[in-house]
Write an enzyme that holds these catalytic residues in place. Sequence first.
Site, PDB file in Angstrom:
ATOM      1  CG  ASN A  59      -0.462  -0.299   2.504  1.00  0.00           C
ATOM      2  OD1 ASN A  59       0.513  -1.023   2.644  1.00  0.00           O
ATOM      3  ND2 ASN A  59      -1.078   0.253   3.523  1.00  0.00           N
ATOM      4  CD  GLU A  61      -1.500   4.585   4.455  1.00  0.00           C
ATOM      5  OE1 GLU A  61      -1.038   5.432   5.247  1.00  0.00           O
ATOM      6  OE2 GLU A  61      -2.161   3.590   4.827  1.00  0.00           O
ATOM      7  CB  CYS A  70      -5.285  -1.388  -1.850  1.00  0.00           C
ATOM      8  SG  CYS A  70      -6.671  -0.679  -0.967  1.00  0.00           S
ATOM      9  CD  GLU A  72      -5.199  -5.987  -1.543  1.00  0.00           C
ATOM     10  OE1 GLU A  72      -4.716  -4.845  -1.428  1.00  0.00           O
ATOM     11  OE2 GLU A  72      -5.893  -6.511  -0.662  1.00  0.00           O
ATOM     12  CB  CYS A 109     -10.912  -2.765   0.019  1.00  0.00           C
ATOM     13  SG  CYS A 109     -10.271  -2.061  -1.504  1.00  0.00           S
ATOM     14  CB  CYS A 112      -8.608  -4.526  -4.102  1.00  0.00           C
ATOM     15  SG  CYS A 112      -7.461  -3.193  -3.742  1.00  0.00           S
TER      16      CYS A 112
HETATM   17  N1  THU Z   1      -5.289  -1.589   2.299  1.00  0.00           N
HETATM   18  C1  THU Z   1      -4.706  -2.417   1.381  1.00  0.00           C
HETATM   19  O1  THU Z   1      -3.571  -2.187   0.960  1.00  0.00           O
HETATM   20  N2  THU Z   1      -5.419  -3.483   0.946  1.00  0.00           N
HETATM   21  C2  THU Z   1      -6.663  -3.799   1.362  1.00  0.00           C
HETATM   22  O2  THU Z   1      -7.240  -4.743   0.864  1.00  0.00           O
HETATM   23  C3  THU Z   1      -7.319  -3.000   2.382  1.00  0.00           C
HETATM   24  C4  THU Z   1      -6.601  -1.797   2.844  1.00  0.00           C
HETATM   25  C5  THU Z   1      -4.529  -0.438   2.769  1.00  0.00           C
HETATM   26  C6  THU Z   1      -5.085   0.895   2.357  1.00  0.00           C
HETATM   27  C7  THU Z   1      -4.536   1.796   3.426  1.00  0.00           C
HETATM   28  O3  THU Z   1      -3.238   2.218   3.044  1.00  0.00           O
HETATM   29  C8  THU Z   1      -4.431   0.899   4.649  1.00  0.00           C
HETATM   30  O4  THU Z   1      -4.491  -0.437   4.167  1.00  0.00           O
HETATM   31  C9  THU Z   1      -5.530   1.116   5.667  1.00  0.00           C
HETATM   32  O5  THU Z   1      -6.774   1.009   5.087  1.00  0.00           O
END
Ligand code: THU
Length: 161
Positions: A59, A61, A70, A72, A109, A112
């Site tokens: 991920n 940010e 994310c 994925e 999520c 994704c």
């Molecule tokens: N996140 C992912 O990388 N994958 C997921 O399937 C769910 C959430 C990340 C997004 C964000 O940077 C952090 O997790 C918190 O939501």
Amino acid sequence: MIITTEIEELSSLEELLPDERELLINASIAKENAYAPYSRFHVGAALLMENGLTILGNNQENMAYPSGLCAERVAFFAAGAQYPKMAIHKVAITAASELFPSNHPIAPCGACRQAMLEYEMNQKSPITLIMRGTTGKVYRVKGISQLLPLFFHEEGLKAHA
Ligand code: THU
């Protein structure tokens, strides 16, 4: 008719195939490079491509929160960008929080799931998805479609000649 989906719950890593265990290790390595200063939740994804290559994502940010992405989608989009014609066989996802233990499987999520499913539909072969926290049980599904049985799919959005 009833539509059902199938999610395997495995109590230990031993129940995974060797290439799946290795993919989870790679996902765990990938999460170490997550850029997650805001959530402090580090997610790693590793893709096993049809030629045996592994592609990593984590991920990323941003201080403008919705601009982040994310793990994925970082991994799938990297695969799409670099190997557009190569099928994705498997994906492993794991995560660790700086704030609390992550001892249950991390599931992708909704956004994704939708994004991954389009790759699966385009390549016409299922992508096995393996999910785990830092420790604990593992979930495995034989196809992204198992996680998104009713999905947005509208052929009319594509340009027809
Ligand atoms: N996140 C992912 O990388 N994958 C997921 O399937 C769910 C959430 C990340 C997004 C964000 O940077 C952090 O997790 C918190 O939501």
